[in-house]
Write a protein that holds these residues in place. Structure first.
Motif, short mmCIF file in Angstrom:
data_model
loop_
_atom_site.label_atom_id
_atom_site.label_comp_id
_atom_site.label_asym_id
_atom_site.label_seq_id
_atom_site.Cartn_x
_atom_site.Cartn_y
_atom_site.Cartn_z
N GLY A 20 0.77 -1.23 0.00
CA GLY A 20 0.00 0.00 0.00
C GLY A 20 0.80 1.28 0.00
O GLY A 20 0.22 2.37 0.14
N ARG A 21 2.12 1.19 -0.19
CA ARG A 21 2.95 2.39 -0.25
C ARG A 21 3.91 2.32 -1.43
O ARG A 21 4.22 1.23 -1.93
CB ARG A 21 3.75 2.57 1.05
N ILE A 22 4.37 3.47 -1.86
CA ILE A 22 5.32 3.53 -2.97
C ILE A 22 6.70 3.15 -2.46
O ILE A 22 7.26 3.81 -1.59
CB ILE A 22 5.34 4.95 -3.57
N ALA A 23 7.24 2.06 -3.02
CA ALA A 23 8.52 1.53 -2.55
C ALA A 23 9.68 1.88 -3.47
O ALA A 23 10.82 1.98 -3.02
CB ALA A 23 8.43 0.01 -2.41
N GLU A 24 9.40 2.06 -4.77
CA GLU A 24 10.45 2.40 -5.73
C GLU A 24 9.87 3.32 -6.79
O GLU A 24 8.72 3.17 -7.19
CB GLU A 24 11.02 1.14 -6.40
N ILE A 25 10.68 4.27 -7.25
CA ILE A 25 10.31 5.15 -8.36
C ILE A 25 11.48 5.18 -9.33
O ILE A 25 12.63 5.39 -8.92
CB ILE A 25 9.99 6.58 -7.88
N ASP A 26 11.18 4.98 -10.61
CA ASP A 26 12.18 5.09 -11.66
C ASP A 26 11.84 6.29 -12.53
O ASP A 26 10.77 6.33 -13.17
CB ASP A 26 12.22 3.83 -12.52
N LEU A 27 12.71 7.29 -12.54
CA LEU A 27 12.55 8.46 -13.40
C LEU A 27 13.34 8.22 -14.68
O LEU A 27 14.56 8.06 -14.65
CB LEU A 27 13.04 9.73 -12.69
N ILE A 28 12.63 8.19 -15.81
CA ILE A 28 13.23 7.87 -17.10
C ILE A 28 13.07 9.07 -18.02
O ILE A 28 11.95 9.45 -18.37
CB ILE A 28 12.57 6.63 -17.72
#
Length: 287
Positions: free
Chosen positions: A263-271
């Motif tokens: 239920g939470r954001i664990a990883e973000i990939d900025l491309i």
């Protein structure tokens, strides 16, 4: 042509295939090149006259090197930080035509990401058998396991690959709600609301850093970095999961891919690399 030159020529004939194997195992072009170079060093120190099947020998050596590298990587617990990000696989492919050909002929980014969730032995087994059709008897020798155990590894890996990433089972509606809450908190520079949607150990991988990725660890650092800075954005389906397109005045700057756990954001990939973005399946979501 002397014996050493002959061996070097035969090695070069096998290089492309060895790079293809190592790349799929490691998900990193630079590490694949290192593995193949190490295989060459071992060959140069061996008595090649006693090697009946040079291609098979090199495949075995490269596979063992890759297995050791995967195990070392796992022991350092680096997998979730940068090794299996889709654009991390591709960032160092800027100008090498041979590498571009390998990538185009690859099993695909989505599968590479799933392969990253496998154990080292599972990954090596799947790549060698299901992609390169190497017999289980040879793979068992590489892994130091019985043929039966190797078949079990392949079966388990195959199920996980076909099933996708087992960690990401969040329904699309819930993904969108969470990500839009993140965007709203970022636009409003609301630090507390950002912390509420971020996993405490969240990781952001940003490819805008020249020469490599910029990695941000932890919810507090990430919240400080994004607060007030994500403005002209729209949610979209990115490779079948909810993500974000950032396009001020209609000019696409980058996309954000998310991994959600519990239920939470664990990883973000900025491309931001246009070549990498072009390989994504983007479908904007209407409000």
């Amino acid at each position: 042509m002397n014996a050493q030159e002959l061996i070097a020529e035969q090695f070069e004939k096998n290089r492309k295939n060895l790079l293809a194997i190592a790349y799929r195992m490691l998900g990193s072009w630079s590490e694949a090149e290192d593995a193949v170079q190490e295989a060459w060093l071992r060959l140069s120190l061996s008595d090649a006259r006693n090697i009946e099947n040079l291609g098979g020998w090199l495949t075995t050596v490269v596979s063992r090197i890759c297995l050791d590298m995967l195990r070392a990587r796992k022991s350092r617990r680096e997998e979730s930080v940068e090794d299996y990000s889709p654009h991390a696989f591709m960032n160092d492919s800027d100008s090498d035509p041979e590498q571009e050909a390998l990538l185009a002929d690859s099993v695909g980014l989505a599968m590479l990401v799933v392969l990253g969730s496998l154990s080292p032995s599972e990954r090596v087994t799947f790549v060698l058998h299901d992609i390169f059709a190497i017999p289980f008897t040879e793979i068992a020798s590489i892994l130091g396991k019985t043929e039966a155990a190797t078949r079990q590894l392949a079966s388990r890996a195959r199920r996980r690959v076909k099933g996708g990433n087992p960690e990401d089972k969040t329904p699309l509606a819930d993904q969108r709600e969470l990500i839009e809450a993140f965007l709203a908190a970022a636009r409003d520079a609301d630090f507390d609301r950002l912390l509420a949607v971020l996993d405490p150990n969240v990781v952001l991988r940003d490819d805008r850093q020249r020469g490599g990725l910029r990695i941000t660890h932890g919810a507090h650092h990430l919240a400080q970095q994004v607060a007030g800075r994500i403005q002209a954005s729209q949610t979209a389906l990115i490779n079948g999961s909810v993500g974000v397109i950032v396009a001020p005045q209609g000019h696409l700057q980058y996309v954000l891919q998310y991994t959600i756990r519990q239920g939470r954001i664990a990883e973000i990939d900025l491309i931001s690399d246009p070549v990498n973005i072009s390989k994504l399946d983007l479908v904007p979501l209407d409000y």
